[in-house]
Design a protein around this motif. Structure first.
Motif, PDB file in Angstrom:
ATOM      1  N   ASP A 111       0.805  -1.229   0.000  1.00  0.00           N
ATOM      2  CA  ASP A 111       0.000   0.000   0.000  1.00  0.00           C
ATOM      3  C   ASP A 111       0.837   1.278   0.000  1.00  0.00           C
ATOM      4  O   ASP A 111       0.280   2.364   0.022  1.00  0.00           O
ATOM      5  N   LEU A 112       2.176   1.177  -0.024  1.00  0.00           N
ATOM      6  CA  LEU A 112       3.033   2.354  -0.080  1.00  0.00           C
ATOM      7  C   LEU A 112       3.747   2.421  -1.425  1.00  0.00           C
ATOM      8  O   LEU A 112       4.308   1.427  -1.899  1.00  0.00           O
ATOM      9  N   GLU A 113       3.744   3.617  -2.014  1.00  0.00           N
ATOM     10  CA  GLU A 113       4.451   3.870  -3.271  1.00  0.00           C
ATOM     11  C   GLU A 113       5.594   4.825  -2.982  1.00  0.00           C
ATOM     12  O   GLU A 113       5.376   5.923  -2.466  1.00  0.00           O
ATOM     13  N   ILE A 114       6.816   4.414  -3.308  1.00  0.00           N
ATOM     14  CA  ILE A 114       8.000   5.211  -2.999  1.00  0.00           C
ATOM     15  C   ILE A 114       8.666   5.629  -4.306  1.00  0.00           C
ATOM     16  O   ILE A 114       9.026   4.786  -5.132  1.00  0.00           O
ATOM     17  N   TYR A 129      13.112  10.957  -1.321  1.00  0.00           N
ATOM     18  CA  TYR A 129      11.943  10.150  -1.635  1.00  0.00           C
ATOM     19  C   TYR A 129      10.628  10.889  -1.372  1.00  0.00           C
ATOM     20  O   TYR A 129      10.493  11.647  -0.413  1.00  0.00           O
ATOM     21  N   THR A 130       9.665  10.588  -2.233  1.00  0.00           N
ATOM     22  CA  THR A 130       8.262  10.881  -1.995  1.00  0.00           C
ATOM     23  C   THR A 130       7.575   9.564  -1.686  1.00  0.00           C
ATOM     24  O   THR A 130       7.756   8.577  -2.408  1.00  0.00           O
ATOM     25  N   VAL A 131       6.799   9.532  -0.614  1.00  0.00           N
ATOM     26  CA  VAL A 131       6.065   8.325  -0.239  1.00  0.00           C
ATOM     27  C   VAL A 131       4.576   8.636  -0.333  1.00  0.00           C
ATOM     28  O   VAL A 131       4.106   9.631   0.224  1.00  0.00           O
ATOM     29  N   ARG A 132       3.852   7.774  -1.038  1.00  0.00           N
ATOM     30  CA  ARG A 132       2.421   7.984  -1.248  1.00  0.00           C
ATOM     31  C   ARG A 132       1.621   6.772  -0.775  1.00  0.00           C
ATOM     32  O   ARG A 132       2.069   5.631  -0.878  1.00  0.00           O
ATOM     33  N   GLN A 133       0.458   7.066  -0.276  1.00  0.00           N
ATOM     34  CA  GLN A 133      -0.547   6.038  -0.012  1.00  0.00           C
ATOM     35  C   GLN A 133      -1.876   6.590  -0.508  1.00  0.00           C
ATOM     36  O   GLN A 133      -2.410   7.556   0.043  1.00  0.00           O
TER      37      GLN A 133
END
Length: 263
Positions: A111-114, A129-133
Motif C-alpha cells: 500500500d506504499l508507493e516510494i 523520496y516521496t512516499v504515497r498512499q
C-alpha cells in the motif's frame, strides 16, 4: 499513512513511515541501538519494518544500516552508485537484501508507493523520496544545496514535508567552522539555509499541505526558533496561512517526533 521523524540533524537522520500493510525507514543514520530505542518511544518495533530506503552514503544517514539489515533481515533500497559506497563500509549486508531504486524510479510495496528523485549534494548519487498512499503524499527533502524549478513542480502540493532548514547564513559565516567547511555548506552541493528552505516551501506547498517539519538543523549554526521565525515570516508574506492552515513542526536529533497522520 503515519510518519515519525526519529532523528534529524548532523548527528544522525532517520524517519519511520507506516501504511496499513507496510512499514519502512528512510535512512538509518543513528546506531542500531538508538534507532531501536526511538522506535520503542513511538510504540513501534524494528522487527516489523519491511524495508529501509537510503538517500546517500554519508555516515549520518547510514550509521546503523549494517547492524539493522543483518539483525532484522529487511530489504534495503539505494541506487547502484550509492550501493557501491555503502558496501565499502558494510560489506556483510546479505546480497538477498540488496535492492535497487534509481532516481526517477517508483517502487510499490503493497500500500506504499516510494518514488526517488535526485538532489544536489556532495555524494556519488544522492536521492530523496516521496512516499504515497492513495491520494496522500509525504516528501523528504534535506541534504541539498540547490532546488530546481523542475523539482518544485515535481514535489508540489504534498500533504506533508520534511524540509531542510540547515543553517542561518550569518551564524555560519561568523561561526567556528573552518572556511573550507563553510564553503561546502553554502555551495550548490551543500545544505539549504533557513531562507532557502522557506523559499522552497513557498514554491511547493499547496492547498493539500497540512504539516511541515523543519529538519537537519545545524547545532552550531542554527536554532529551532530562528528557523521557524524565518519560515513563518516568509510564508506569511506570501499569504500562506501558518498554524491555522499549515502546522510547522520542529525536529530533534535527541528524540523522535510523535507519529502524525498524513492528512
Amino acid at each position: 499513512m503515519k510518519v515519525s521523524i526519529l532523528s534529524s540533524g548532523s548527528e544522525g537522520n532517520s524517519l519511520y513511515i507506516e501504511g496499513e500493510r507496510q512499514r519502512i525507514l528512510l535512512d538509518a543514520g543513528l546506531s542500531g541501538k538508538k534507532i531501536e530505542e526511538r522506535m520503542h518511544s513511538i510504540d513501534r518495533e524494528m522487527k516489523d519494518v519491511d524495508a529501509i530506503f537510503v538517500t546517500h552514503e554519508h555516515s549520518d544517514h547510514i550509521k546503523g544500516l549494517g547492524v539493522l539489515a543483518k539483525r532484522y533481515g529487511c530489504d534495503v533500497y539505494a541506487n547502484e552508485k550509492t550501493w557501491c559506497e555503502i558496501l565499502e563500509k558494510y560489506p556483510k549486508i546479505p546480497k538477498e537484501q540488496i535492492c535497487c531504486i534509481e532516481p526517477g524510479e517508483v517502487k510499490l510495496l503493497e500500500d506504499l508507493e516510494i518514488e526517488a528523485f535526485p538532489v544536489s549534494h556532495d555524494t556519488v548519487n544522492p536521492q530523496f523520496y516521496t512516499v504515497r498512499q492513495g491520494d496522500k503524499s509525504f516528501v523528504e527533502l534535506t541534504d541539498t544545496g540547490y532546488c530546481s524549478e523542475r523539482l518544485y513542480q515535481q514535489l508540489g502540493n504534498a500533504n506533508m514535508y520534511l524540509m531542510e532548514t540547515n543553517h542561518d547564513v550569518n551564524m555560519l559565516r561568523f561561526g567556528p567552522y573552518p572556511w573550507h567547511l563553510k564553503q561546502r555548506i553554502l555551495g550548490d552541493t551543500g545544505h539549504l539555509s533557513n531562507e532557502d528552505g522557506a523559499y522552497a516551501l513557498g514554491e511547493m506547498i499547496g492547498n493539500q499541505t497540512k504539516n511541515v517539519f523543519l529538519g537537519h538543523l545545524s547545532p552550531k549554526n542554527n536554532m529551532p526558533q530562528l528557523a521557524r521565525e524565518v519560515v513563518t515570516d516568509y510564508l506569511t508574506k506570501k499569504d500562506i496561512p501558518i498554524q491555522n492552515g499549515i502546522q510547522l513542526h520542529d525536529t530533534s536529533p535527541a528524540q523522535a517526533s510523535p507519529l502524525i497522520e498524513v492528512i
